[in-house]
Design a protein around this motif. Structure first.
Motif, PDB file in Angstrom:
ATOM      1  N   THR A   1       0.830  -1.212   0.000  1.00  0.00           N
ATOM      2  CA  THR A   1       0.000   0.000   0.000  1.00  0.00           C
ATOM      3  C   THR A   1       0.863   1.260   0.000  1.00  0.00           C
ATOM      4  OG1 THR A   1      -0.182  -0.328   2.394  1.00  0.00           O
ATOM      5  CG2 THR A   1      -2.077  -0.969   1.042  1.00  0.00           C
ATOM      6  N   GLU A   2       1.847   1.308   0.881  1.00  0.00           N
ATOM      7  CA  GLU A   2       2.677   2.509   0.991  1.00  0.00           C
ATOM      8  C   GLU A   2       3.510   2.766  -0.261  1.00  0.00           C
ATOM      9  OE1 GLU A   2       1.297   1.871   5.044  1.00  0.00           O
ATOM     10  OE2 GLU A   2       1.976   0.561   3.431  1.00  0.00           O
ATOM     11  N   THR A   3       3.956   1.710  -0.944  1.00  0.00           N
ATOM     12  CA  THR A   3       4.749   1.933  -2.155  1.00  0.00           C
ATOM     13  C   THR A   3       3.917   2.572  -3.263  1.00  0.00           C
ATOM     14  OG1 THR A   3       4.285  -0.331  -2.909  1.00  0.00           O
ATOM     15  CG2 THR A   3       6.336   0.039  -1.693  1.00  0.00           C
ATOM     16  N   ARG A   4       2.599   2.524  -3.116  1.00  0.00           N
ATOM     17  CA  ARG A   4       1.705   3.156  -4.091  1.00  0.00           C
ATOM     18  C   ARG A   4       1.104   4.455  -3.555  1.00  0.00           C
ATOM     19  NH1 ARG A   4       1.934  -2.122  -4.791  1.00  0.00           N
ATOM     20  NH2 ARG A   4       1.612  -3.091  -6.829  1.00  0.00           N
ATOM     21  N   GLY A   5       1.659   4.930  -2.450  1.00  0.00           N
ATOM     22  CA  GLY A   5       1.174   6.180  -1.883  1.00  0.00           C
ATOM     23  C   GLY A   5      -0.166   6.056  -1.187  1.00  0.00           C
ATOM     24  N   LEU A   6      -0.529   4.828  -0.786  1.00  0.00           N
ATOM     25  CA  LEU A   6      -1.815   4.586  -0.129  1.00  0.00           C
ATOM     26  C   LEU A   6      -1.587   4.242   1.337  1.00  0.00           C
ATOM     27  CD1 LEU A   6      -3.310   2.324  -2.939  1.00  0.00           C
ATOM     28  CD2 LEU A   6      -3.796   4.757  -2.557  1.00  0.00           C
ATOM     29  N   MET A   7      -2.635   4.344   2.122  1.00  0.00           N
ATOM     30  CA  MET A   7      -2.539   4.035   3.541  1.00  0.00           C
ATOM     31  C   MET A   7      -3.225   2.712   3.851  1.00  0.00           C
ATOM     32  SD  MET A   7      -3.075   7.688   5.505  1.00  0.00           S
ATOM     33  CE  MET A   7      -2.557   6.956   7.060  1.00  0.00           C
ATOM     34  N   SER A   8      -2.521   1.853   4.573  1.00  0.00           N
ATOM     35  CA  SER A   8      -3.115   0.587   4.993  1.00  0.00           C
ATOM     36  C   SER A   8      -4.116   0.825   6.116  1.00  0.00           C
ATOM     37  CB  SER A   8      -2.007  -0.349   5.503  1.00  0.00           C
ATOM     38  OG  SER A   8      -1.421   0.200   6.682  1.00  0.00           O
ATOM     39  N   VAL A   9      -4.931  -0.200   6.387  1.00  0.00           N
ATOM     40  CA  VAL A   9      -5.879  -0.112   7.496  1.00  0.00           C
ATOM     41  C   VAL A   9      -5.133   0.172   8.799  1.00  0.00           C
ATOM     42  CG1 VAL A   9      -7.584  -1.361   8.857  1.00  0.00           C
ATOM     43  CG2 VAL A   9      -7.482  -1.697   6.399  1.00  0.00           C
ATOM     44  N   GLU A  10      -4.013  -0.518   8.999  1.00  0.00           N
ATOM     45  CA  GLU A  10      -3.249  -0.341  10.225  1.00  0.00           C
ATOM     46  C   GLU A  10      -2.725   1.082  10.364  1.00  0.00           C
ATOM     47  OE1 GLU A  10      -2.337  -4.594   8.736  1.00  0.00           O
ATOM     48  OE2 GLU A  10      -2.854  -2.649   7.900  1.00  0.00           O
ATOM     49  N   SER A  11      -2.301   1.672   9.245  1.00  0.00           N
ATOM     50  CA  SER A  11      -1.790   3.036   9.275  1.00  0.00           C
ATOM     51  C   SER A  11      -2.897   4.040   9.590  1.00  0.00           C
ATOM     52  CB  SER A  11      -1.137   3.395   7.931  1.00  0.00           C
ATOM     53  OG  SER A  11      -0.035   2.560   7.669  1.00  0.00           O
ATOM     54  N   VAL A  12      -4.056   3.819   9.009  1.00  0.00           N
ATOM     55  CA  VAL A  12      -5.201   4.697   9.293  1.00  0.00           C
ATOM     56  C   VAL A  12      -5.538   4.634  10.777  1.00  0.00           C
ATOM     57  CG1 VAL A  12      -7.668   5.044   8.910  1.00  0.00           C
ATOM     58  CG2 VAL A  12      -6.169   4.546   6.970  1.00  0.00           C
ATOM     59  N   ALA A  13      -5.581   3.422  11.315  1.00  0.00           N
ATOM     60  CA  ALA A  13      -5.899   3.248  12.731  1.00  0.00           C
ATOM     61  C   ALA A  13      -4.889   3.975  13.611  1.00  0.00           C
ATOM     62  CB  ALA A  13      -5.943   1.764  13.079  1.00  0.00           C
ATOM     63  N   GLU A  14      -3.612   3.824  13.293  1.00  0.00           N
ATOM     64  CA  GLU A  14      -2.571   4.464  14.100  1.00  0.00           C
ATOM     65  C   GLU A  14      -2.673   5.974  14.036  1.00  0.00           C
ATOM     66  OE1 GLU A  14       0.463   4.633  16.755  1.00  0.00           O
ATOM     67  OE2 GLU A  14      -0.536   2.803  16.058  1.00  0.00           O
ATOM     68  N   ASN A  15      -2.965   6.494  12.864  1.00  0.00           N
ATOM     69  CA  ASN A  15      -3.032   7.946  12.687  1.00  0.00           C
ATOM     70  C   ASN A  15      -4.177   8.589  13.468  1.00  0.00           C
ATOM     71  OD1 ASN A  15      -0.817   7.905  11.052  1.00  0.00           O
ATOM     72  ND2 ASN A  15      -1.888   8.337   9.154  1.00  0.00           N
ATOM     73  N   ILE A  16      -5.256   7.846  13.681  1.00  0.00           N
ATOM     74  CA  ILE A  16      -6.403   8.418  14.401  1.00  0.00           C
ATOM     75  C   ILE A  16      -6.505   7.885  15.831  1.00  0.00           C
ATOM     76  CG2 ILE A  16      -7.700   8.809  12.271  1.00  0.00           C
ATOM     77  CD1 ILE A  16      -9.378   6.359  12.908  1.00  0.00           C
ATOM     78  N   GLY A  17      -5.432   7.225  16.278  1.00  0.00           N
ATOM     79  CA  GLY A  17      -5.402   6.759  17.656  1.00  0.00           C
ATOM     80  C   GLY A  17      -6.322   5.599  17.957  1.00  0.00           C
ATOM     81  N   ARG A  18      -6.544   4.739  16.965  1.00  0.00           N
ATOM     82  CA  ARG A  18      -7.407   3.563  17.154  1.00  0.00           C
ATOM     83  C   ARG A  18      -6.615   2.292  16.884  1.00  0.00           C
ATOM     84  NH1 ARG A  18     -12.902   5.052  17.204  1.00  0.00           N
ATOM     85  NH2 ARG A  18     -12.972   7.235  17.862  1.00  0.00           N
ATOM     86  N   GLN A  19      -7.251   1.167  17.071  1.00  0.00           N
ATOM     87  CA  GLN A  19      -6.655  -0.108  16.693  1.00  0.00           C
ATOM     88  C   GLN A  19      -7.722  -1.003  16.076  1.00  0.00           C
ATOM     89  OE1 GLN A  19      -5.030  -2.151  20.091  1.00  0.00           O
ATOM     90  NE2 GLN A  19      -6.614  -1.391  21.452  1.00  0.00           N
ATOM     91  N   VAL A  20      -7.264  -1.985  15.328  1.00  0.00           N
ATOM     92  CA  VAL A  20      -8.176  -2.851  14.576  1.00  0.00           C
ATOM     93  C   VAL A  20      -8.723  -3.939  15.485  1.00  0.00           C
ATOM     94  CG1 VAL A  20      -8.435  -4.341  12.565  1.00  0.00           C
ATOM     95  CG2 VAL A  20      -6.838  -2.416  12.485  1.00  0.00           C
ATOM     96  N   LEU A  21     -10.033  -4.042  15.550  1.00  0.00           N
ATOM     97  CA  LEU A  21     -10.672  -5.072  16.368  1.00  0.00           C
ATOM     98  C   LEU A  21     -10.570  -6.432  15.694  1.00  0.00           C
ATOM     99  CD1 LEU A  21     -12.498  -6.050  18.689  1.00  0.00           C
ATOM    100  CD2 LEU A  21     -14.454  -5.401  17.288  1.00  0.00           C
TER     101      LEU A  21
END
Length: 291
Positions: free
Chosen positions: A111-131
């Motif tokens: 995802t990152e090599t294409r300039g996209l954000m993974s689910v895990e990265s989105v969660a980290e950026n907004i202070g959440r975690q994946v259930l």
């Protein structure tokens, strides 16, 4: 103790100590058992050495991508930083952080090599975690194919999602499994939870989610009580619950075809499978807490 450590071979120690100071990290000299020591203490590891040495050092220590520390290999000349473990779990960000020191981050996650954000990265950026961690592979694959919708729900609410939907919740270390008798009241559940927190030493705001069997989907007292805590209540299918091996099997639960409710449900959603408080019965409510 800091959350990051820099490990290096002796011949690179001076530069590595300077690097550790620049990224607010501890420093450890390389020795045979150094990765065993670091895995138990740090969330992020920077290894100033060849990738081969680092890979051999961590190969026998890997357990789960959600609990293993991220590992970034930095070339001995301090030119390149390559996340080799936990790219989506802090490794990529750590490598990018070192770019401010002139070290080039080499990112390999799709995802990152294409300039996209993974689910895990989105969660980290907004202070959440994946259930529901198993969902991330399918969701990240969909991210590579194009944009996917994101929905924000405000509670109290009930959300029914398919396995291919990643659910991001507030951060926390613990899962509270809850079982109850039919017709239990909100006050009974809240009292049981408060007593469980007292016994375990776990604070309410450290609870990642509450969980129980889907047979309790119509239990108004339970649902209302969890709503009062501000937490999220997750209902699990029988197969998911019975796949776990609780320390305290339940005869009562056996009558409805489950090996237990509170302990097994909590184990199913937990990160580390560490039982902090085995099931305790408080009147008509049973609670177990798992890390």
């Amino acid at each position: 103790m800091k959350e990051t450590v820099v490990i290096s071979l002796k011949q690179f120690s001076e530069d590595s100590k300077n690097l550790a100071g620049s990224i607010n990290a501890d420093y450890l000299p390389y020795k045979k058992e150094v990765f065993i020591e670091a895995f138990g203490k740090y969330k992020k590891i920077v290894a100033v050495m060849s990738a081969g040495i680092a890979v051999r050092g961590i190969s026998g220590l890997l357990k789960d991508k959600w609990t293993d520390p991220c590992v970034v290999v930095v070339s001995p000349d301090l030119k390149f930083a390559v996340p080799i473990l936990g790219g989506h779990h802090g490794g990529n960000e750590l490598a990018k952080e070192m770019s401010e020191l002139g070290i080039i981050p080499v990112i390999t996650t799709a995802t990152e090599t294409r300039g996209l954000m993974s689910v895990e990265s989105v969660a980290e950026n907004i202070g959440r975690q994946v259930l529901n961690k198993d969902s991330t592979r399918e969701v990240n694959a969909a991210v590579l194919k194009g944009t996917i919708p994101k929905y924000v729900l405000t509670g109290p609410a009930i959300a029914l999602v398919e396995p291919s939907v990643s659910v991001l919740l507030r951060k926390g270390e613990y899962i509270a499994g809850v079982g109850c008798r039919r017709g239990v009241t909100e006050s009974e559940v809240l009292e049981a939870l408060n007593r469980a927190f007292e016994i375990s030493g776990v604070k309410q705001d450290e609870i990642f989610a509450y969980t129980t069997t889907k047979l309790k989907e119509d239990e108004k007292g339970l649902i209302s009580a969890i709503g009062k805590t501000g937490g999220t209540l997750v209902f699990l299918d029988d197969d998911i619950i019975n796949a776990e091996k609780p320390e305290s099997p339940s005869r009562a639960s056996d009558k409805i075809g489950l090996n237990s409710v509170a302990e097994s449900a909590a184990l199913a959603l937990s990160k580390r499978k560490e039982i902090v408080m085995k099931k305790h019965i408080f009147g008509r409510v049973t609670v177990a807490i798992v890390r």
